[in-house]
Design a protein around this motif. Structure first.
Motif, PDB file in Angstrom:
ATOM      1  N   PRO A 108       0.827  -1.213   0.000  1.00 58.17           N
ATOM      2  CA  PRO A 108       0.000   0.000   0.000  1.00 58.17           C
ATOM      3  C   PRO A 108       0.856   1.255   0.000  1.00 58.17           C
ATOM      4  O   PRO A 108       1.945   1.261   0.570  1.00 58.17           O
ATOM      5  CB  PRO A 108      -0.815  -0.137   1.289  1.00 58.17           C
ATOM      6  CG  PRO A 108      -0.791  -1.582   1.631  1.00 58.17           C
ATOM      7  CD  PRO A 108       0.524  -2.106   1.123  1.00 58.17           C
ATOM      8  N   PHE A 109       0.309   2.306  -0.582  1.00 59.03           N
ATOM      9  CA  PHE A 109       1.079   3.542  -0.693  1.00 59.03           C
ATOM     10  C   PHE A 109       1.416   4.130   0.667  1.00 59.03           C
ATOM     11  O   PHE A 109       2.504   4.673   0.859  1.00 59.03           O
ATOM     12  CB  PHE A 109       0.299   4.568  -1.513  1.00 59.03           C
ATOM     13  CG  PHE A 109       0.147   4.186  -2.957  1.00 59.03           C
ATOM     14  CD1 PHE A 109       1.259   3.933  -3.749  1.00 59.03           C
ATOM     15  CD2 PHE A 109      -1.108   4.071  -3.529  1.00 59.03           C
ATOM     16  CE1 PHE A 109       1.121   3.578  -5.077  1.00 59.03           C
ATOM     17  CE2 PHE A 109      -1.253   3.710  -4.861  1.00 59.03           C
ATOM     18  CZ  PHE A 109      -0.142   3.465  -5.629  1.00 59.03           C
ATOM     19  N   PHE A 110       0.467   4.042   1.629  1.00 58.32           N
ATOM     20  CA  PHE A 110       0.713   4.680   2.916  1.00 58.32           C
ATOM     21  C   PHE A 110       1.823   3.982   3.701  1.00 58.32           C
ATOM     22  O   PHE A 110       2.427   4.580   4.581  1.00 58.32           O
ATOM     23  CB  PHE A 110      -0.566   4.756   3.758  1.00 58.32           C
ATOM     24  CG  PHE A 110      -1.397   3.494   3.755  1.00 58.32           C
ATOM     25  CD1 PHE A 110      -1.049   2.405   4.515  1.00 58.32           C
ATOM     26  CD2 PHE A 110      -2.539   3.427   2.970  1.00 58.32           C
ATOM     27  CE1 PHE A 110      -1.818   1.258   4.507  1.00 58.32           C
ATOM     28  CE2 PHE A 110      -3.317   2.275   2.956  1.00 58.32           C
ATOM     29  CZ  PHE A 110      -2.956   1.186   3.727  1.00 58.32           C
ATOM     30  N   VAL A 125      -7.849   2.539  -3.856  1.00 53.78           N
ATOM     31  CA  VAL A 125      -8.221   2.543  -2.432  1.00 53.78           C
ATOM     32  C   VAL A 125      -7.018   2.899  -1.575  1.00 53.78           C
ATOM     33  O   VAL A 125      -7.119   3.680  -0.617  1.00 53.78           O
ATOM     34  CB  VAL A 125      -8.791   1.167  -2.021  1.00 53.78           C
ATOM     35  CG1 VAL A 125      -8.965   1.085  -0.502  1.00 53.78           C
ATOM     36  CG2 VAL A 125     -10.118   0.909  -2.721  1.00 53.78           C
ATOM     37  N   SER A 126      -5.862   2.330  -1.913  1.00 55.63           N
ATOM     38  CA  SER A 126      -4.648   2.613  -1.160  1.00 55.63           C
ATOM     39  C   SER A 126      -4.256   4.080  -1.252  1.00 55.63           C
ATOM     40  O   SER A 126      -3.742   4.656  -0.287  1.00 55.63           O
ATOM     41  CB  SER A 126      -3.511   1.727  -1.679  1.00 55.63           C
ATOM     42  OG  SER A 126      -2.310   1.981  -0.993  1.00 55.63           O
ATOM     43  N   ALA A 127      -4.485   4.680  -2.406  1.00 55.00           N
ATOM     44  CA  ALA A 127      -4.121   6.088  -2.590  1.00 55.00           C
ATOM     45  C   ALA A 127      -5.094   7.027  -1.880  1.00 55.00           C
ATOM     46  O   ALA A 127      -4.702   8.089  -1.395  1.00 55.00           O
ATOM     47  CB  ALA A 127      -4.069   6.430  -4.075  1.00 55.00           C
ATOM     48  N   SER A 184     -12.385  -1.374   1.199  1.00 51.45           N
ATOM     49  CA  SER A 184     -12.233  -2.376   0.137  1.00 51.45           C
ATOM     50  C   SER A 184     -13.391  -3.366   0.047  1.00 51.45           C
ATOM     51  O   SER A 184     -13.922  -3.606  -1.047  1.00 51.45           O
ATOM     52  CB  SER A 184     -10.915  -3.131   0.310  1.00 51.45           C
ATOM     53  OG  SER A 184      -9.819  -2.264   0.171  1.00 51.45           O
ATOM     54  N   PRO A 185     -13.845  -3.979   1.165  1.00 54.62           N
ATOM     55  CA  PRO A 185     -14.955  -4.927   1.053  1.00 54.62           C
ATOM     56  C   PRO A 185     -16.239  -4.290   0.534  1.00 54.62           C
ATOM     57  O   PRO A 185     -16.989  -4.918  -0.215  1.00 54.62           O
ATOM     58  CB  PRO A 185     -15.135  -5.427   2.497  1.00 54.62           C
ATOM     59  CG  PRO A 185     -13.840  -5.164   3.164  1.00 54.62           C
ATOM     60  CD  PRO A 185     -13.308  -3.921   2.529  1.00 54.62           C
ATOM     61  N   ILE A 186     -16.477  -3.044   0.912  1.00 54.70           N
ATOM     62  CA  ILE A 186     -17.688  -2.351   0.450  1.00 54.70           C
ATOM     63  C   ILE A 186     -17.663  -2.204  -1.064  1.00 54.70           C
ATOM     64  O   ILE A 186     -18.651  -2.489  -1.759  1.00 54.70           O
ATOM     65  CB  ILE A 186     -17.806  -0.964   1.124  1.00 54.70           C
ATOM     66  CG1 ILE A 186     -17.972  -1.122   2.629  1.00 54.70           C
ATOM     67  CG2 ILE A 186     -18.979  -0.179   0.535  1.00 54.70           C
ATOM     68  CD1 ILE A 186     -17.943   0.181   3.398  1.00 54.70           C
ATOM     69  N   LEU A 187     -16.535  -1.771  -1.584  1.00 53.50           N
ATOM     70  CA  LEU A 187     -16.413  -1.584  -3.032  1.00 53.50           C
ATOM     71  C   LEU A 187     -16.513  -2.910  -3.779  1.00 53.50           C
ATOM     72  O   LEU A 187     -17.154  -2.998  -4.826  1.00 53.50           O
ATOM     73  CB  LEU A 187     -15.085  -0.887  -3.360  1.00 53.50           C
ATOM     74  CG  LEU A 187     -14.950   0.556  -2.887  1.00 53.50           C
ATOM     75  CD1 LEU A 187     -13.563   1.096  -3.205  1.00 53.50           C
ATOM     76  CD2 LEU A 187     -16.023   1.438  -3.526  1.00 53.50           C
ATOM     77  N   ALA A 231      -6.229   7.047  -8.708  1.00 48.58           N
ATOM     78  CA  ALA A 231      -5.170   6.682  -7.768  1.00 48.58           C
ATOM     79  C   ALA A 231      -4.000   7.666  -7.838  1.00 48.58           C
ATOM     80  O   ALA A 231      -3.486   8.113  -6.809  1.00 48.58           O
ATOM     81  CB  ALA A 231      -4.685   5.261  -8.059  1.00 48.58           C
ATOM     82  N   PHE A 232      -3.594   8.013  -9.051  1.00 51.12           N
ATOM     83  CA  PHE A 232      -2.452   8.918  -9.211  1.00 51.12           C
ATOM     84  C   PHE A 232      -2.788  10.312  -8.689  1.00 51.12           C
ATOM     85  O   PHE A 232      -1.971  10.943  -7.997  1.00 51.12           O
ATOM     86  CB  PHE A 232      -2.035   8.992 -10.676  1.00 51.12           C
ATOM     87  CG  PHE A 232      -0.857   9.895 -10.928  1.00 51.12           C
ATOM     88  CD1 PHE A 232       0.424   9.470 -10.598  1.00 51.12           C
ATOM     89  CD2 PHE A 232      -1.026  11.155 -11.461  1.00 51.12           C
ATOM     90  CE1 PHE A 232       1.523  10.301 -10.806  1.00 51.12           C
ATOM     91  CE2 PHE A 232       0.056  11.991 -11.678  1.00 51.12           C
ATOM     92  CZ  PHE A 232       1.332  11.559 -11.351  1.00 51.12           C
TER      93      PHE A 232
END
Length: 219
Positions: free
Chosen positions: A1-3, A80-82, A94-97, A195-196
């Motif tokens: 993940p990005f974070f 999602v990570s971004a 994530s699960p919701i999406l 995301a970007f």
């Protein structure tokens, strides 16, 4: 993940080691082997096990759809990570999406049976376009034999005799494989763009240091 990599990115961005676009491209490319390996193993086992249409053309399309589906899922994960800033928030979102992607995928609920007010959301489900492409690839031009017991009971009229009838019942009779793949590619592009943009927006901004201009009397 990005974070997780945030501190490293910030430090290297401060030294101007590389532009953010280079990091994102490298991150995206690093996900490709996984997006190819797992679908290859899965598809190679499932396709013959389900006794799907046995020719190279249909098998090639089947694998191409699996690759795109895996890459779309990866792109959603990167978006999602971004957007999120912690593992906990990412695990909540994530699960919701993914549930929404599945609900609007066309497999559990026919899109024609959805209320018109939310039917348009199905266009944003990459699962729907993967399911559509796989269905058209398998059923288009297929002749289906009526079971023998139907003949014995005089139920021939209730038989589905062509693949086109199946596609009509799934509400995807007017969509081609190429059309579905184009829509999925467009979704992949949109998710990566989101995301970007979010990644860039979450990066801290620093003031550019300029050399001090010497004034009269300075030595």
């Amino acid at each position: 993940p990005f974070f997780v990599e945030r501190d490293v990115i910030i430090r290297e961005r401060m030294t101007q080691a590389y532009p953010l676009s280079a990091y994102y491209t490298a991150k995206l490319m690093s996900e490709i082997p996984v997006a190819i390996l797992l679908p290859t193993v899965f598809g190679s086992m499932v396709y013959p096990a389900l006794r799907l249409r046995r020719n190279l053309k249909h098998f090639g399309i089947f694998m191409a759809v699996l690759y795109l589906n895996a890459f779309a899922a990866t792109s959603l994960g990167m978006a999602v990570s971004a957007v999120t800033t912690s593992v906990k928030s990412a695990q909540s979102l994530s699960p919701i999406l993914m549930v929404l992607m599945l609900l609007f995928g066309g497999f559990y609920v026919n899109t024609d049976n959805m209320p018109s007010s939310i039917r348009w959301l199905a266009s944003g489900s990459f699962v729907r376009w993967s399911f559509t492409a796989l269905s058209v690839n398998e059923f288009e031009g297929l002749n289906i034999a009526c079971p023998k017991r139907n003949h014995e009971r005089g139920l021939e009229a209730g038989c589905v005799k062509t693949g086109e009838e199946v596609l009509e019942r799934l509400s995807i009779g007017n969509i081609t494989v190429l059309g579905a793949l184009k829509r999925e590619l467009a979704l992949i592009g949109v998710m990566n763009l989101i995301a970007f943009i979010c990644l860039k927006g979450n990066m801290p901004r620093f003031e550019t240091l300029r050399p001090r201009i010497a004034e009269d009397g300075d030595h």
